[in-house]
Design a protein around this motif. Sequence first.
Motif, PDB file in Angstrom:
ATOM      1  N   ASP A   1       0.831  -1.198   0.000  1.00  0.00           N
ATOM      2  CA  ASP A   1       0.000   0.000   0.000  1.00  0.00           C
ATOM      3  C   ASP A   1       0.868   1.252   0.000  1.00  0.00           C
ATOM      4  OD1 ASP A   1      -2.360   1.860   1.032  1.00  0.00           O
ATOM      5  OD2 ASP A   1      -3.224  -0.095   0.546  1.00  0.00           O
ATOM      6  N   THR A   2       0.341   2.361   0.533  1.00  0.00           N
ATOM      7  CA  THR A   2       1.034   3.653   0.454  1.00  0.00           C
ATOM      8  C   THR A   2       2.141   3.812   1.482  1.00  0.00           C
ATOM      9  OG1 THR A   2      -0.601   4.645   1.945  1.00  0.00           O
ATOM     10  CG2 THR A   2      -1.023   4.807  -0.426  1.00  0.00           C
ATOM     11  N   GLY A   3       2.066   3.085   2.600  1.00  0.00           N
ATOM     12  CA  GLY A   3       3.000   3.319   3.698  1.00  0.00           C
ATOM     13  C   GLY A   3       2.503   4.450   4.577  1.00  0.00           C
ATOM     14  N   THR A   4       3.128   4.597   5.739  1.00  0.00           N
ATOM     15  CA  THR A   4       2.665   5.596   6.710  1.00  0.00           C
ATOM     16  C   THR A   4       3.221   6.992   6.459  1.00  0.00           C
ATOM     17  OG1 THR A   4       4.499   5.051   8.205  1.00  0.00           O
ATOM     18  CG2 THR A   4       2.436   3.833   8.500  1.00  0.00           C
TER      19      THR A   4
ATOM     20  N   PRO B   1      -0.342   8.539   3.856  1.00  0.00           N
ATOM     21  CA  PRO B   1      -1.327   7.528   3.476  1.00  0.00           C
ATOM     22  C   PRO B   1      -2.167   7.893   2.252  1.00  0.00           C
ATOM     23  CG  PRO B   1      -1.356   7.913   5.852  1.00  0.00           C
ATOM     24  CD  PRO B   1      -0.509   8.994   5.245  1.00  0.00           C
TER      25      PRO B   1
ATOM     26  N   TRP C   1      -5.929  -1.622  -3.151  1.00  0.00           N
ATOM     27  CA  TRP C   1      -6.075  -0.184  -2.938  1.00  0.00           C
ATOM     28  C   TRP C   1      -6.861   0.419  -4.099  1.00  0.00           C
ATOM     29  CZ3 TRP C   1      -0.447   2.235  -3.352  1.00  0.00           C
ATOM     30  CH2 TRP C   1       0.084   1.999  -4.615  1.00  0.00           C
TER      31      TRP C   1
ATOM     32  N   PHE D   1       5.739   0.160   6.566  1.00  0.00           N
ATOM     33  CA  PHE D   1       4.747  -0.707   5.937  1.00  0.00           C
ATOM     34  C   PHE D   1       4.369  -1.778   6.952  1.00  0.00           C
ATOM     35  CE2 PHE D   1       6.454   1.526   2.438  1.00  0.00           C
ATOM     36  CZ  PHE D   1       5.471   1.525   1.456  1.00  0.00           C
TER      37      PHE D   1
ATOM     38  N   ASN E   1      -0.720  -2.133   5.443  1.00  0.00           N
ATOM     39  CA  ASN E   1       0.094  -1.617   4.349  1.00  0.00           C
ATOM     40  C   ASN E   1       0.786  -2.720   3.560  1.00  0.00           C
ATOM     41  OD1 ASN E   1       0.268   1.412   4.016  1.00  0.00           O
ATOM     42  ND2 ASN E   1       0.380   1.221   6.239  1.00  0.00           N
TER      43      ASN E   1
END
Length: 328
Positions: free
Chosen positions: A82-85, A88, A122, A167, A171
């Motif tokens: 996903d995008t990671g923290t 987001p 996502w 991640f 994520n």
Amino acid sequence: MRARIQTLLNMSIGWFWILICFVGLVSTASPLRAQTCTFSITNIDFGNIDVTLNTTFTASGTLVANCTGIANRRVRVCPNLDTGTGDPLAFNPRRLANGASLMNYNLFRNSNYTGVWGSTLWAYPPGPPAMVVQLSGTGSGTASRVIYARVNANQRTLPEGTYTSSFSGSNTAIAYAYTNVGNCTVIGAMNAVQVPFTVSATNVATCRVNASDLNFGAVSALTSAVDQTGSASVTCTNQWPYRVLLDNGLTGTGPTDRRMTLGIYDVSYGLYRNAGRTLPWGDLSGVNSRAGTGSGLAQTITIHGRVPAQSLPPAGTYSDTIVMTVEY
């Protein structure tokens, strides 16, 4: 006696058939045995980088899959990232965070950095690159995939510090199933496993300086002061303080008593921080040096020079060499 023998024989045959049925159930259940996979992803660390260079920086990590299941079958692995923290809401580019400062980067499926490594889970277009794990005759197999990462150029104004994105949790959702189930869109979140890893980069504080020559030109008399200017370009990390120092040259004794020489002859001159030539520019930090704060971009500073009135020496070209130092 014969009746009893017949009865016992019937019981033995009955148990024999029951045993055969039970064995048959066990043997037909074995081909339905589900596949099981475990995964690991190494952290991706860009190390120390200097964004003022206005170039890209690359790093990589490795995803490893270990699977067991039916012998000689194949398992399709769908590593959804996903995008990671870091941010987001950002996917192309993804972002690393250092407080409120964000560094643009992304994860890619190839070494050409043309295919973003995404997810079928996502809301954005890029999907994950599927992996296939071939199980051996003993029902086990391993496969690995490189995760390519690149920090974008054109981020020169980022301040110093360590930028990270984690991640963890949702994520990462590494789904998998036997290949006959279908592609990653069909597999979706089937058997999804969360595998944590971190992406990081450290923007180090740095400065660079380039200076042009200061030329007083051709003079035929020194009955009055001759003024000229030169310039230097200083590039320092955004928000980072620095000082520029100028030494006394090859034979000078102070900021206003430097010497341009030709053999045994010399012409005195001075270098200054201001156009009025009232602030000498020397090499004493915090006393007669010039202070500034970096922006991440090249900053032009002016060097004000003056040849005071003095006796004119023999004709020729007089010169001196100054060492410019940046403290930061």
